[in-house]
Write an enzyme that holds these catalytic residues in place. Structure first.
Site, mmCIF file in Angstrom:
data_model
loop_
_atom_site.group_PDB
_atom_site.id
_atom_site.type_symbol
_atom_site.label_atom_id
_atom_site.label_comp_id
_atom_site.label_asym_id
_atom_site.label_seq_id
_atom_site.Cartn_x
_atom_site.Cartn_y
_atom_site.Cartn_z
ATOM 1 N N LYS A 184 0.858 -1.186 0.000
ATOM 2 C CA LYS A 184 0.000 0.000 0.000
ATOM 3 C C LYS A 184 0.896 1.238 0.000
ATOM 4 O O LYS A 184 1.736 1.410 0.889
ATOM 5 C CB LYS A 184 -0.865 -0.044 1.262
HETATM 6 C C1 E4P Z 1 -8.259 1.914 3.309
HETATM 7 O O1 E4P Z 1 -7.570 1.063 2.820
HETATM 8 C C2 E4P Z 1 -7.961 2.617 4.559
HETATM 9 O O2 E4P Z 1 -7.316 1.742 5.452
HETATM 10 C C3 E4P Z 1 -9.159 3.134 5.273
HETATM 11 O O3 E4P Z 1 -10.353 2.887 4.623
HETATM 12 C C4 E4P Z 1 -8.909 4.514 5.761
HETATM 13 O O4 E4P Z 1 -10.046 5.190 6.055
HETATM 14 P P1 E4P Z 1 -10.483 5.763 7.467
HETATM 15 O O5 E4P Z 1 -9.290 5.752 8.382
HETATM 16 O O6 E4P Z 1 -10.953 7.157 7.175
HETATM 17 O O7 E4P Z 1 -11.570 4.853 7.916
#
Ligand code: E4P
Length: 215
Positions: free
Chosen positions: A83
């Protein structure tokens, strides 16, 4: 449509995986911090548990560093997807990792143009953060819809992974918009099962069944 769980909580991932609807996992530094555990320990347990794509996030900010981090993460398990944040340096690293056959998930994405750039660099997944866009006064799902149109117009193979999902309506809208994958927390996954008329319907059937003469 693939469903991923967005979490680093191994117990929650284990529970949701047992329901038979989970195709993969997305983690992020905030999820890992919440566990209070060492990240590599958590990552290994998730990789042992779930047979599907598992996104593990890089935390460096230059292309050579991100690429090196990505290689190390990818070595952990065949299912690891690296990622990478949507930075210019991040996309340079995506191009390098893609050329080496390493899968990537470009994260912290807030515009369809950013998604176009990620696709050009060969990203495996693009993660638009719909809930955070909503919170900033935009219609987050418009971003998903526009990415879908752009990718279809030019036949980009990058998969849309709708992220930062807050409630079941996001899931419905992402599915209708043609998102390839959606990732959500344990609480939203649980909510998807619930409908008051299902509970009422089962209640009626069980009450009627009680009236059926027993042998
Ligand atoms: C996606 O891969 C992220 O981990 C995640 O959805 C981040 O979003 P949030 O922290 O706003 O929930």
């Amino acid at each position: 449509m693939k469903i991923f769980i967005d979490s680093a909580d191994v117990d929650k991932i284990k529970e949701a995986y047992s329901w038979g609807i989970i195709d993969g996992v997305t983690t992020n530094p905030s999820h890992v911090a919440k566990t209070g555990r060492k990240h590599l320990e958590v990552y290994r347990e998730i990789c042992d548990l779930v047979d599907g794509p598992i996104s593990l996030e890089t935390i460096t900010l230059t292309a050579p560093e991100i690429a090196a981090e990505g290689r190390a993460l990818a070595k952990m398990h065949k299912n690891v997807v690296v990622k990478v944040p949507l930075l210019r340096e991040g996309l340079k690293a995506v191009k390098i990792l893609t050329a080496e056959g390493i899968k990537t998930n470009v994260t912290v994405t807030f515009s369809p143009l950013q998604a176009l750039l990620a696709a050009k660099c060969g990203a495996t997944y693009i993660s638009p953060f719909v809930g955070r866009l909503d919170a900033a006064g935009h219609v987050g799902m418009d971003c998903v819809r526009q990415i879908r149109t752009i990718y279809d117009n030019y036949d980009y193979k990058t998969l849309i992974l709708t992220a930062a999902v807050r409630h079941p309506l996001h899931v419905l809208e992402a599915a209708l918009a043609g998102s390839d994958v959606i990732t959500m927390g344990f609480d939203v996954l649980e909510q998807l099962y619930y409908h008051p008329m299902t509970d009422l319907g089962i209640d009626i059937f069980l009450k009627d069944w009680a009236k059926v003469p027993k042998p």
